[in-house]
Design a protein around this motif. Sequence first.
Motif, PDB file in Angstrom:
ATOM      1  N   LEU A   1     -95.067 -20.360 -37.171  1.00  0.00           N
ATOM      2  CA  LEU A   1     -95.622 -19.491 -38.207  1.00  0.00           C
ATOM      3  C   LEU A   1     -95.646 -20.180 -39.558  1.00  0.00           C
ATOM      4  CD1 LEU A   1     -94.065 -16.036 -37.276  1.00  0.00           C
ATOM      5  CD2 LEU A   1     -96.418 -16.806 -36.932  1.00  0.00           C
ATOM      6  N   ASP A   2     -94.653 -21.009 -39.818  1.00  0.00           N
ATOM      7  CA  ASP A   2     -94.610 -21.771 -41.064  1.00  0.00           C
ATOM      8  C   ASP A   2     -95.823 -22.684 -41.181  1.00  0.00           C
ATOM      9  OD1 ASP A   2     -93.427 -22.546 -43.479  1.00  0.00           O
ATOM     10  OD2 ASP A   2     -92.490 -24.279 -42.534  1.00  0.00           O
ATOM     11  N   GLU A   3     -96.187 -23.314 -40.082  1.00  0.00           N
ATOM     12  CA  GLU A   3     -97.366 -24.187 -40.067  1.00  0.00           C
ATOM     13  C   GLU A   3     -98.653 -23.375 -40.183  1.00  0.00           C
ATOM     14  OE1 GLU A   3     -97.944 -27.487 -39.835  1.00  0.00           O
ATOM     15  OE2 GLU A   3     -95.824 -27.962 -40.020  1.00  0.00           O
ATOM     16  N   VAL A   4     -98.764 -22.310 -39.418  1.00  0.00           N
ATOM     17  CA  VAL A   4    -100.003 -21.537 -39.352  1.00  0.00           C
ATOM     18  C   VAL A   4    -100.284 -20.805 -40.657  1.00  0.00           C
ATOM     19  CG1 VAL A   4    -101.124 -19.587 -38.195  1.00  0.00           C
ATOM     20  CG2 VAL A   4     -99.906 -21.289 -36.852  1.00  0.00           C
ATOM     21  N   LEU A   5     -99.277 -20.193 -41.232  1.00  0.00           N
ATOM     22  CA  LEU A   5     -99.477 -19.376 -42.432  1.00  0.00           C
ATOM     23  C   LEU A   5     -99.497 -20.187 -43.719  1.00  0.00           C
ATOM     24  CD1 LEU A   5     -97.250 -16.329 -41.489  1.00  0.00           C
ATOM     25  CD2 LEU A   5     -99.720 -16.538 -41.285  1.00  0.00           C
ATOM     26  N   GLY A   6     -99.134 -21.452 -43.667  1.00  0.00           N
ATOM     27  CA  GLY A   6     -99.235 -22.316 -44.833  1.00  0.00           C
ATOM     28  C   GLY A   6     -98.058 -22.271 -45.781  1.00  0.00           C
ATOM     29  N   PHE A   7     -96.923 -21.827 -45.315  1.00  0.00           N
ATOM     30  CA  PHE A   7     -95.756 -21.795 -46.187  1.00  0.00           C
ATOM     31  C   PHE A   7     -95.184 -23.189 -46.434  1.00  0.00           C
ATOM     32  CE2 PHE A   7     -95.363 -17.369 -44.518  1.00  0.00           C
ATOM     33  CZ  PHE A   7     -95.607 -16.744 -45.718  1.00  0.00           C
ATOM     34  N   LYS A   8     -95.423 -24.101 -45.528  1.00  0.00           N
ATOM     35  CA  LYS A   8     -94.847 -25.441 -45.655  1.00  0.00           C
ATOM     36  C   LYS A   8     -95.315 -26.124 -46.934  1.00  0.00           C
ATOM     37  CE  LYS A   8     -93.491 -27.684 -42.225  1.00  0.00           C
ATOM     38  NZ  LYS A   8     -93.213 -28.385 -41.017  1.00  0.00           N
ATOM     39  N   GLU A   9     -96.616 -25.957 -47.280  1.00  0.00           N
ATOM     40  CA  GLU A   9     -97.125 -26.552 -48.510  1.00  0.00           C
ATOM     41  C   GLU A   9     -96.428 -25.966 -49.736  1.00  0.00           C
ATOM     42  OE1 GLU A   9     -99.298 -25.201 -46.208  1.00  0.00           O
ATOM     43  OE2 GLU A   9     -99.879 -27.099 -45.304  1.00  0.00           O
ATOM     44  N   ALA A  10     -96.202 -24.662 -49.705  1.00  0.00           N
ATOM     45  CA  ALA A  10     -95.502 -24.025 -50.825  1.00  0.00           C
ATOM     46  C   ALA A  10     -94.071 -24.537 -50.930  1.00  0.00           C
ATOM     47  CB  ALA A  10     -95.513 -22.515 -50.660  1.00  0.00           C
ATOM     48  N   HIS A  11     -93.412 -24.729 -49.798  1.00  0.00           N
ATOM     49  CA  HIS A  11     -92.041 -25.244 -49.813  1.00  0.00           C
ATOM     50  C   HIS A  11     -91.995 -26.656 -50.387  1.00  0.00           C
ATOM     51  CE1 HIS A  11     -91.077 -22.344 -46.277  1.00  0.00           C
ATOM     52  NE2 HIS A  11     -91.071 -21.723 -47.429  1.00  0.00           N
ATOM     53  N   TYR A  12     -92.957 -27.477 -49.968  1.00  0.00           N
ATOM     54  CA  TYR A  12     -93.003 -28.851 -50.490  1.00  0.00           C
ATOM     55  C   TYR A  12     -93.290 -28.853 -51.986  1.00  0.00           C
ATOM     56  CZ  TYR A  12     -92.863 -30.812 -45.786  1.00  0.00           C
ATOM     57  OH  TYR A  12     -92.488 -31.170 -44.523  1.00  0.00           O
ATOM     58  N   LYS A  13     -94.169 -27.986 -52.428  1.00  0.00           N
ATOM     59  CA  LYS A  13     -94.502 -27.913 -53.855  1.00  0.00           C
ATOM     60  C   LYS A  13     -93.277 -27.491 -54.668  1.00  0.00           C
ATOM     61  CE  LYS A  13     -97.555 -28.191 -57.101  1.00  0.00           C
ATOM     62  NZ  LYS A  13     -98.045 -29.486 -57.524  1.00  0.00           N
ATOM     63  N   LEU A  14     -92.536 -26.510 -54.172  1.00  0.00           N
ATOM     64  CA  LEU A  14     -91.313 -26.083 -54.857  1.00  0.00           C
ATOM     65  C   LEU A  14     -90.315 -27.244 -54.945  1.00  0.00           C
ATOM     66  CD1 LEU A  14     -90.753 -22.548 -53.345  1.00  0.00           C
ATOM     67  CD2 LEU A  14     -91.322 -23.067 -55.704  1.00  0.00           C
ATOM     68  N   ALA A  15     -90.204 -28.021 -53.878  1.00  0.00           N
ATOM     69  CA  ALA A  15     -89.271 -29.151 -53.880  1.00  0.00           C
ATOM     70  C   ALA A  15     -89.754 -30.261 -54.801  1.00  0.00           C
ATOM     71  CB  ALA A  15     -89.102 -29.673 -52.463  1.00  0.00           C
ATOM     72  N   GLU A  16     -91.069 -30.518 -54.798  1.00  0.00           N
ATOM     73  CA  GLU A  16     -91.627 -31.573 -55.656  1.00  0.00           C
ATOM     74  C   GLU A  16     -91.428 -31.271 -57.130  1.00  0.00           C
ATOM     75  OE1 GLU A  16     -95.765 -32.282 -55.096  1.00  0.00           O
ATOM     76  OE2 GLU A  16     -95.491 -32.976 -53.033  1.00  0.00           O
ATOM     77  N   GLU A  17     -91.723 -30.051 -57.517  1.00  0.00           N
ATOM     78  CA  GLU A  17     -91.666 -29.661 -58.921  1.00  0.00           C
ATOM     79  C   GLU A  17     -90.256 -29.283 -59.365  1.00  0.00           C
ATOM     80  OE1 GLU A  17     -94.242 -29.865 -60.962  1.00  0.00           O
ATOM     81  OE2 GLU A  17     -95.555 -30.546 -59.345  1.00  0.00           O
ATOM     82  N   ASP A  18     -89.311 -29.300 -58.448  1.00  0.00           N
ATOM     83  CA  ASP A  18     -87.918 -28.932 -58.719  1.00  0.00           C
ATOM     84  C   ASP A  18     -87.834 -27.524 -59.321  1.00  0.00           C
ATOM     85  OD1 ASP A  18     -85.201 -29.420 -58.591  1.00  0.00           O
ATOM     86  OD2 ASP A  18     -85.122 -30.174 -60.658  1.00  0.00           O
ATOM     87  N   ILE A  19     -88.525 -26.597 -58.683  1.00  0.00           N
ATOM     88  CA  ILE A  19     -88.536 -25.199 -59.124  1.00  0.00           C
ATOM     89  C   ILE A  19     -87.413 -24.464 -58.407  1.00  0.00           C
ATOM     90  CG2 ILE A  19     -89.863 -23.061 -59.129  1.00  0.00           C
ATOM     91  CD1 ILE A  19     -92.389 -24.808 -59.166  1.00  0.00           C
ATOM     92  N   GLU A  20     -86.590 -23.783 -59.162  1.00  0.00           N
ATOM     93  CA  GLU A  20     -85.518 -22.994 -58.568  1.00  0.00           C
ATOM     94  C   GLU A  20     -86.072 -21.610 -58.266  1.00  0.00           C
ATOM     95  OE1 GLU A  20     -81.809 -23.039 -60.597  1.00  0.00           O
ATOM     96  OE2 GLU A  20     -82.075 -25.093 -61.246  1.00  0.00           O
ATOM     97  N   SER A  21     -86.541 -21.429 -57.054  1.00  0.00           N
ATOM     98  CA  SER A  21     -87.190 -20.172 -56.694  1.00  0.00           C
ATOM     99  C   SER A  21     -86.206 -19.010 -56.653  1.00  0.00           C
ATOM    100  CB  SER A  21     -87.901 -20.307 -55.353  1.00  0.00           C
ATOM    101  OG  SER A  21     -86.985 -20.683 -54.351  1.00  0.00           O
ATOM    102  N   GLY A  22     -84.941 -19.277 -56.414  1.00  0.00           N
ATOM    103  CA  GLY A  22     -83.952 -18.205 -56.415  1.00  0.00           C
ATOM    104  C   GLY A  22     -83.768 -17.595 -57.791  1.00  0.00           C
ATOM    105  N   ALA A  23     -84.015 -18.371 -58.827  1.00  0.00           N
ATOM    106  CA  ALA A  23     -83.869 -17.859 -60.188  1.00  0.00           C
ATOM    107  C   ALA A  23     -84.892 -16.766 -60.463  1.00  0.00           C
ATOM    108  CB  ALA A  23     -84.024 -18.991 -61.195  1.00  0.00           C
ATOM    109  N   TRP A  24     -86.093 -16.895 -59.919  1.00  0.00           N
ATOM    110  CA  TRP A  24     -87.111 -15.850 -60.116  1.00  0.00           C
ATOM    111  C   TRP A  24     -86.653 -14.536 -59.533  1.00  0.00           C
ATOM    112  CZ3 TRP A  24     -91.011 -16.198 -63.328  1.00  0.00           C
ATOM    113  CH2 TRP A  24     -91.430 -17.457 -63.709  1.00  0.00           C
ATOM    114  N   TYR A  25     -86.006 -14.572 -58.378  1.00  0.00           N
ATOM    115  CA  TYR A  25     -85.525 -13.351 -57.753  1.00  0.00           C
ATOM    116  C   TYR A  25     -84.550 -12.627 -58.679  1.00  0.00           C
ATOM    117  CZ  TYR A  25     -82.858 -10.324 -54.685  1.00  0.00           C
ATOM    118  OH  TYR A  25     -82.207  -9.257 -54.152  1.00  0.00           O
ATOM    119  N   TYR A  26     -83.597 -13.355 -59.241  1.00  0.00           N
ATOM    120  CA  TYR A  26     -82.599 -12.716 -60.087  1.00  0.00           C
ATOM    121  C   TYR A  26     -83.196 -12.230 -61.407  1.00  0.00           C
ATOM    122  CZ  TYR A  26     -79.204 -14.192 -56.716  1.00  0.00           C
ATOM    123  OH  TYR A  26     -78.514 -14.351 -55.560  1.00  0.00           O
ATOM    124  N   ILE A  27     -84.204 -12.914 -61.901  1.00  0.00           N
ATOM    125  CA  ILE A  27     -84.864 -12.442 -63.118  1.00  0.00           C
ATOM    126  C   ILE A  27     -85.519 -11.102 -62.872  1.00  0.00           C
ATOM    127  CG2 ILE A  27     -86.822 -12.873 -64.656  1.00  0.00           C
ATOM    128  CD1 ILE A  27     -86.116 -15.870 -64.428  1.00  0.00           C
TER     129      ILE A  27
END
Length: 81
Positions: free
Chosen positions: A26-52
């Motif tokens: 499902l990760d491959e089919v739905l395209g989440f892998k690209e989003a995960h790589y982008k978050l890792a590349e840009e060093d975005i702390e996605s957990g911080a958005w949740y707490y905000i």
Amino acid sequence: MLKKWGAFLGSFICIYIFCYSVLPFLDEVLGFKEAHYKLAEEDIESGAWYYIFVKKVEPSSENVRHTLKYSNKGVKRDVEP
């Protein structure tokens, strides 16, 4: 007793298959892998958005709870006591 152990082990096998074959597919089919790589590349702390967003929504949850608790929605207004 043997039936319960079989169901117990069967449930672990189902969880294993789901986690190691269905979710990656499902990760491959739905395209989440690209989003995960982008978050890792840009060093975005996605957990911080949740707490905000939780901190922004938290005070309103108290207001909603009080509105539901003290609402006079069921009271007829045209009837005098």
